[in-house]
Design an enzyme around this catalytic site. Sequence first.
Site, mmCIF file in Angstrom:
data_model
loop_
_atom_site.group_PDB
_atom_site.id
_atom_site.type_symbol
_atom_site.label_atom_id
_atom_site.label_comp_id
_atom_site.label_asym_id
_atom_site.label_seq_id
_atom_site.Cartn_x
_atom_site.Cartn_y
_atom_site.Cartn_z
ATOM 1 C CB SER A 1 20.576 20.721 32.188
ATOM 2 O OG SER A 1 19.894 19.506 32.009
ATOM 3 C CD GLU B 1 23.972 19.203 25.307
ATOM 4 O OE1 GLU B 1 24.016 18.710 26.450
ATOM 5 O OE2 GLU B 1 23.914 20.424 25.100
ATOM 6 C CG HIS C 1 23.649 17.304 29.527
ATOM 7 N ND1 HIS C 1 22.972 18.264 28.812
ATOM 8 C CD2 HIS C 1 23.051 17.267 30.752
ATOM 9 C CE1 HIS C 1 22.010 18.778 29.561
ATOM 10 N NE2 HIS C 1 22.042 18.201 30.742
#
Length: 549
Positions: free
Chosen positions: A241, A359, A465
């Site tokens: 990320s 995600e 995610h």
Amino acid sequence: MRAIPIGQRVRTRLAAGAAAAAVLVAAGCTTATTGSSQSPSHSQSASHSQSPGQGQSTGLVVTTAGGAVRGKAVAATDEFLGIPYAAPPVGALRWQPPRPPAPWAGVRDAVSYAPHCPQPSSPFGRASTSEDCLYLNVFTPAENNARNLPVMVWVHGGSLRTGESDDYNPAGLVRDGVVVVTINYRIGALGFLADAAQASRPDGPSGDYGLMDQQAALRWVQRNIRGFGGNPGNVTLFGESAGGLSTLSQLVSPGARGLFQRAIVESGTYELTEQSLATAESAGDAFAAKAGCASGTAPARATAACLRRLPVATILADQNPVGYTPDVDGAVLTQSIKTALARGQFNRIPVMIGTNHDEYRLFVAAIQFLGGQVTAASYQSMIASTLGVAPAVASAIAAQYPLSRYPSPPVALGAVGTDAIFACHALTAEESLSRYVPTYAYEFNDENAPELFLPPAGFPYGAAHASELPYLFSPVTGSYPAPFSKAQQQLAAAMKQDWTSMARTGIPAAGWPRFSGASQQVLSLVTPRPRTETDFSAQHHCAFWAPEP
């Protein structure tokens, strides 16, 4: 329908989902971690002094350039925690490039994590107000007598606003014969506020202090890692990320050249076009005014002094609640990531890069926990707010992603966000990288991956995610722990081996295809065994989300 240019359609910085963190905490969510809980305090002692000489070690005492440190043995891993790699960025050093840490005499205990950098409490990080936070942790194989082991330096995620090094226990990676370093770095306004008053010279760069911290940590590794059995000539920078975005930033930063020899980017392609210095400093001016530190007549030095006197709590209250991104400051970053990759103007090293299949479902869930229900009636307006596009564009996107194709409106919005913000940006980066360096692309595809951070949302999270993290870091403890199935255990073992093989050789696995713009082969990380896929672009509608020419 014409394609929607990626660069035109969004500068979200994950805005629709990331701001949910504070509200979720109020609702009872707590931080999910992948390591054991540790006290935020850092202890040190000055006993059992050791003769100087960088690289010398005796048992769990290792000599570094700053002084000797004593670690602890934990199962098959030796841990050295809370080692300073820079001076505390406090007082006059707030919003300044990192300075070297003060040396110490004797042996410093390195057996507990140091405080992590200031942030509000959230599902993605524990609250902290300690600016004395520039520490790193070194994990080595137990009683390791080997030398020149590959080194992996982990950069945590969290929208450059939350997160900490001690949420990641890399024991499983270390067992595969690598040294792992995890770091703290300045985040939020303290790490990425750009304000002309803070520039080191008139019209000079400002911001990107967190990236400077990461480079300081990498320089510490170059100087000291031999004493821990690591090879400073074989360093892999990896992160997820915002940590993945940081890794890409370091890949194109002139100041990071030569500090690492491989890169692994996990879900870090969401912001390939960085803001200009002028835009960042305009936001910095607004922050200074909000904090009561700016006026039309105040000289820059007065504004700077006022900002450096602000209590940490005030800075946290007034900073951008969504998160931060780097800016093209002219020093740390001289151009945007997308431009640098397309031109081949980056550190030319092997790169492994990928995203997760679903995600954005994590952020859709966060939006819903904030009260923003995704329904058939609200679908188009939610697309517009998620991507920052006009209603007519949102209507065209909804036609490309009709609700009839998905089991529920939240899953449909998750597909839109995944493709527009993550997947197709990743494909753009992969195509650019593969023209210059060995590039290995993946997609994490375990649709039954445990969700650690948020409670059940009424729709499946899928491969959301951050859902790959427990497959790499262990043991897993979190707010919502779930045991791995036998097939998931197999996938986790394979992933750890692939990540460490990438660090060791620059090739993740013998059967992992090298990505090229022509073949576009991506390794699908799916249970029980990964397999190659060639339809990534079609799956994620990347012709629709066409990059600007």
